[in-house]
Every structure is written in C-alpha cells, then in structure tokens.
Design an enzyme around this catalytic site. Structure first.
Site, short mmCIF file in Angstrom:
data_model
loop_
_atom_site.label_atom_id
_atom_site.label_comp_id
_atom_site.label_asym_id
_atom_site.label_seq_id
_atom_site.Cartn_x
_atom_site.Cartn_y
_atom_site.Cartn_z
CE LYS A 226 2.40 10.23 -4.80
NZ LYS A 226 1.98 9.38 -3.70
CB CYS B 218 -1.33 2.52 -8.36
SG CYS B 218 0.30 1.91 -7.99
CE LYS C 62 -0.42 -1.14 -12.58
NZ LYS C 62 -0.70 -2.32 -11.79
CG PHE D 40 -1.80 -1.26 1.27
CD1 PHE D 40 -2.90 -1.39 0.45
CD2 PHE D 40 -1.47 -2.31 2.12
CE1 PHE D 40 -3.68 -2.55 0.46
CE2 PHE D 40 -2.24 -3.46 2.16
CZ PHE D 40 -3.35 -3.58 1.33
CG LEU D 41 4.78 0.34 -0.52
CD1 LEU D 41 6.10 -0.13 -1.13
CD2 LEU D 41 4.91 0.50 0.97
NE ARG D 42 0.66 7.28 1.42
CZ ARG D 42 0.67 8.11 2.47
NH1 ARG D 42 -0.09 9.16 2.47
NH2 ARG D 42 1.44 7.86 3.52
C1 UDX Z 1 -1.57 4.73 -4.64
C2 UDX Z 1 -2.12 4.22 -3.29
O1 UDX Z 1 -2.35 5.34 -2.42
C3 UDX Z 1 -1.17 3.24 -2.66
O2 UDX Z 1 -1.73 2.71 -1.46
C4 UDX Z 1 -0.94 2.10 -3.67
O3 UDX Z 1 -0.10 1.15 -3.15
C5 UDX Z 1 -0.38 2.67 -4.95
O4 UDX Z 1 -1.30 3.63 -5.48
P1 UDX Z 1 0.24 6.49 -5.43
O5 UDX Z 1 -0.12 6.09 -6.82
O6 UDX Z 1 1.66 6.64 -5.06
O7 UDX Z 1 -0.39 5.47 -4.37
O8 UDX Z 1 -0.44 7.92 -5.19
P2 UDX Z 1 -1.53 8.53 -4.24
O9 UDX Z 1 -0.89 9.33 -3.19
O10 UDX Z 1 -2.50 7.52 -3.80
O11 UDX Z 1 -2.24 9.54 -5.28
C6 UDX Z 1 -2.85 9.03 -6.48
C7 UDX Z 1 -3.43 10.15 -7.30
O12 UDX Z 1 -4.55 10.70 -6.65
C8 UDX Z 1 -2.48 11.33 -7.55
O13 UDX Z 1 -2.64 11.76 -8.88
C9 UDX Z 1 -2.95 12.38 -6.58
O14 UDX Z 1 -2.65 13.69 -7.01
C10 UDX Z 1 -4.45 12.12 -6.56
N1 UDX Z 1 -5.11 12.54 -5.32
C11 UDX Z 1 -4.78 11.97 -4.14
C12 UDX Z 1 -6.11 13.51 -5.38
O15 UDX Z 1 -6.42 14.04 -6.45
N2 UDX Z 1 -6.73 13.86 -4.22
C13 UDX Z 1 -6.43 13.30 -3.01
O16 UDX Z 1 -7.06 13.68 -2.01
C14 UDX Z 1 -5.41 12.34 -2.98
#
Ligand code: UDX
Length: 483
Positions: free
Chosen positions: A337, A277, A280, A151-153
């Site tokens: 992000k 993530c 996809k 669940f790594l961001r």
């Molecule tokens: C995600 C999951 O959070 C993580 O648990 C999983 O293992 C992999 O996918 P990640 O892709 O690194 O992680 O990014 P995340 O921080 O979740 O953000 C995903 C997208 O959502 C980004 O484009 C971000 O800008 C957007 N986002 C996130 C929003 O638009 N609003 C939010 O409140 C949070």
C-alpha cells in the site's frame, strides 16, 4: 512506568518509541544483532512516518535496547510481547516465538509483572502463555497475562498509536488493569495532547480505553481485521458489478459511504488487500473458528474474493493490451500500500510475478519499496527505474499497483507522450476519468467503464500494433467516427 517490549519489528519499535514518547522508561529487546546495532546508532530500519523523530528524541535516554529478555525485563512492570506470529503451512498462526518469549520471561521473573500480548494472536493464546509460564517455574503471584491488541496501520502507525480511535485492554485482574491504565494515562487523561512538544495530531477527545476480558480483547483484534478485509472484498465485488453494468464505483462508494452506519473508510476498490496483517490474520481467524466448530463461510469468501481480484486485474491488463507476452509495462508501485516500504504479501508483487510469468517485460518503480522488492523478485529479470517518468519511457502501457500519493500527482500528459502506447491500467483508481481522457490516455480503472477517448490517437498510428490493440482497422474507424 518501566516497560519492556520484546521484538523491535514494526509493532514493537513503534510501540516502544511511543511509550517513551508518553514518558515511560522503555527497553526494547531485539535478538537480531545487526538490527540492534543499527538501532543503537540511530539508523531506523523501517520506513515509518514520524518514527525517526521519536527515535531521535528518545534513544539513549528513555528508550534503550537489550539483546536478551532476562536483561531487558529485569525492572519492567509491564512486558509487551510484539514478536512475529507468521502463518504456519496450514494457516494457523505460528506462535512459537510467543511461546519462547513466555518461557524466557518466566525464567527472569523476580517482581510483579504484567505480561501483555500485543502481537496478533488467536483467541485463547493468553491461556497458553499463562500455562507455559507456570510450567517454566514462574510464581503465579508475580504475574498476570493481559491482551492489548494494536490497530496500527503501517505508514501512519505513530499517529495511530498516539491518537487512537480506542485502546483495547483485556485483563482478568485488577492489578493488570491498573498497570495498563497507568501506561495509557497520558492519552486517556489528555495530558499528552496538552504538551507543547506533542507529535501533532487532531484528537477528537481524550483517547478512549475499553477494558474487556482477555479473550474478548484477543477476539476484537481478529474480528476488526476480518471486518476491514471483508469491507474491501465487498467493495471489490460491487466494483466488478459496477464496471460490468457501466456504473461509476466512485459515485457508488459515495452513496454507500454516506450512510453513517456504513462509513466511507476502507471502501476503496483496487487490486485486493495485502500486507503482513490482513492475509495472515484472516487465515488465522478462520483456522481458530474452524477449530472451535464455527461456520467460516464469510471468511472464506473474503479470502477468495481477494485472490480473484488480483487475477481479474491481470485479465484487465490483457483486455487493454491484448497479448501480455513481449509487451513492456511500466509498473508503478511495489509496496502493499502507499506510504510504506513493506512488500510482504503485496498484491503488486504478486501481479508483477504473474506478468513476468506470462512473458511481459517490466520496468518498475516505487518511491520506498524498491530494495525490498528487488530482494523478493531477485530470481526474475526486472528493470528498475529511478522515477515514474523514466519507467514510462517507451513502455507499451503503464500499470499502477500501489496507492502512493505522489503517483496521483503525475503529469498525465507527460506520461501519455512518454509511453509508446497511451494506455494506463490503474489498479488503485488514482485518477479522475476525465483527467485521464483529457491527457489522451486510454484509461482502464476499477469499477468504472474503460475510457476509450484516446482511441483516436491510437488509430492515428498506422502500424500493425495499433490494429492489434484496437481490433481491426475497419472497426476502429467506425468507433473513432462515432460522436
Ligand atoms: C492493517 C489494519 O488496518 C491495522 O488496524 C492492523 O493493526 C494491521 O493491519 P495495514 O496492514 O498497515 O493495517 O494496512 P491497511 O491500511 O489496513 O491496508 C491493508 C491493505 O488493504 C492494503 O493492501 C491496502 O492497499 C488495502 N486497502 C485498504 C484497500 O484495498 N482498500 C481500502 O479501502 C483500504
């Protein structure tokens, strides 16, 4: 424990480094010779907070590298598969790399081994991995297949690994369960958190491990990502209503998020989710749900709302500057992000592409993702700046597309003077409306009424462009005269 990790991408490299940090002997297996060379010589190929520190601590001692599965898995008690599972043309996850890994692990199997899926895979992939290994001649007494989703961001992946909300381990046998319990024991017993050299973090408690069946663990991964994506699409839907009726989405989010059943995280409206993530995984989850005959309406709506959010941002830009063709935009943010150099399925890249397609001129800046963005956008004529202020100089408007902390610290007054027209279209709501207004900016954000206070400044300019931006001169004067 002796651990092998197949694939040194984002997930693999972070997991391998963190396993080494927990005290295990780890071999990371990577077939890309170029990447392997970099890693062996201490170069970190991705922008990930704390990863350079972990690699510096462990490479050559507890963390070594191998180029092939047979060598890398020779002594491993647990083999984690962290290869890519990219989307196939129909939205299914392409599991050919997982299959290849399973075959090679089977061919090299000599002693009891737990094969752990850590790549994001659809539910029931473990059955296919097990079958492939048996068909490849693996002795069934020597292996079991488990699921341990990550669940790594990106950007906080190391902290997420070492200070997890929960560790999910899906196993259908006691041996795999005991091996994986031991792998994570430094976190679940709190031994790691008591170490003086531990990477700092704030554990609420010892990490919680949740044992489930393999299928449940596989489903947990897709369902978690789908829920978070749905939360983002939900708040973007509310933001659009908020903007239409003149409410303030920040206040609305505070009101919604204060309900502990809902929670305030992942309620930030913006230009839609991106990354390697969510897009996809949503498609793959929808695909597997369709295959097993289940309703996927909610997942389809989540995906469609996300796509429309990008389009409606372009409309917002159009409303702010009128014609897009021929306008020069300073674009801040290209990564999907903040805190990462990753541009995979970045909404920022998609928006830049669309703006260029419509004839806009772009000067872009991102603190980390510029190289990757240049490669992705190589067929488009785009200028790149060395810092945010340079990008703003002489631009007709500023557009913010990525939630980098450093962007939220910009000197808005300086920005306003550098821009040709003091227009800021913020896709990430980084600024307080009043601050933008005080800086003299015409501020357009998400889910909040456009701030028009700077219209006086625009109206003061007497050339024809100000009339185009503001409507007719007569109308402008009426507006400016209003209290
Ligand atoms: C995600 C999951 O959070 C993580 O648990 C999983 O293992 C992999 O996918 P990640 O892709 O690194 O992680 O990014 P995340 O921080 O979740 O953000 C995903 C997208 O959502 C980004 O484009 C971000 O800008 C957007 N986002 C996130 C929003 O638009 N609003 C939010 O409140 C949070």
């Amino acid at each position: 424990m002796r651990i092998a990790v197949i694939g040194a991408g984002y997930v693999g490299l972070v997991s391998a480094s963190c396993f080494a940090e927990l005290g295990h002997e780890v071999v990371a297996i990577e077939s890309d010779e170029q990447k392997l060379k970099q890693l062996r010589s201490g170069i970190v190929p991705i922008h990930e907070n704390l990863l350079p520190e972990l690699l510096a601590r462990h490479v050559g001692t507890r963390l070594t590298f191998a180029s092939d599965i047979a060598t890398g898995t020779k002594h491993a008690q647990a083999v984690f598969i962290t290869v890519g599972t990219p989307p196939a043309h129909n939205g299914d996850a392409d599991l050919s790399f997982v299959e290849m890994a399973a075959r090679e692990i089977a061919a090299a199997l000599r002693s009891p081994t737990v094969v752990v899926e850590k790549s994001t895979v659809p539910v029931r992939t473990s059955d296919a991995v097990r079958r492939t290994m048996l068909l490849s001649g693996a002795d069934p007494a020597l292996f079991s297949v488990a699921s341990n989703p990550e669940f790594l961001r990106e950007g906080t992946a190391v902290s997420d690994f070492l200070y997890p909300d929960r560790i999910v381990v899906g196993t259908d046998d006691d041996y795999a369960r005991s091996v994986l319990a031991e792998v994570y024991a430094p976190l679940t017993t709190g031994a790691y958190y008591r170490r003086e050299d531990a990477i700092p973090g704030s554990p609420a408690d010892n990490a919680r491990i949740l044992f489930t069946s393999v299928k449940s663990a596989e489903l947990i991964k897709h369902a978690s990502n789908a829920f978070l994506a749905m939360k983002i699409s939900f708040i973007n839907t509310v933001a659009n209503v908020s903007e239409a009726v003149g409410a303030d989405i920040a206040e609305v989010c505070q009101g919604i998020g204060s309900d502990s059943r809902i929670g305030s995280r992942f309620l930030n409206p913006g230009i839609g989710y991106g990354g390697s993530c969510f897009p996809k995984d949503l498609l793959a989850f929808r695909s597997i749900a369709t295959h097993v005959g289940c309703d996927v309406e909610l997942l389809t709506a989540t995906i469609n709302v996300n796509q429309r959010q990008r389009n409606s941002f372009i409309e917002k830009v159009r409303r702010a500057v009128w014609n897009i063709r021929g306008k020069r935009f300073a674009v801040l943010g290209l990564a999907f992000k903040g805190g990462t150099d990753d541009t995979r399925d970045s909404p920022a890249i998609a928006i830049v592409r669309q703006l260029r397609l419509e004839g806009a001129l772009i000067t872009a800046y991102d603190p980390a993702a510029m190289e990757r963005a240049k490669a992705e956008l190589q067929n488009l004529a785009i200028d790149y700046a060395n810092d945010p202020y340079e990008a703003c100089r002489g631009a007709d408007a500023l557009i913010i597309l990525t939630e980098w902390q450093s962007f939220s610290e910009l000197d808005l007054k300086r920005v306003a003077t550098l821009l040709r027209w003091p227009i800021l279209i913020d896709g990430r709501n980084l600024f307080d409306v009043d601050d933008a207004k005080d800086a003299g900016l015409d501020y357009h954000s998400i889910g909040r009424k456009p701030e028009e206070s700077s219209r006086k400044r625009l109206a003061d300019r007497s050339d024809s462009t100000s009339e185009m931006l503001l409507g007719t001169k007569a109308e402008t004067e009426v507006k400016v005269c209003q209290p």
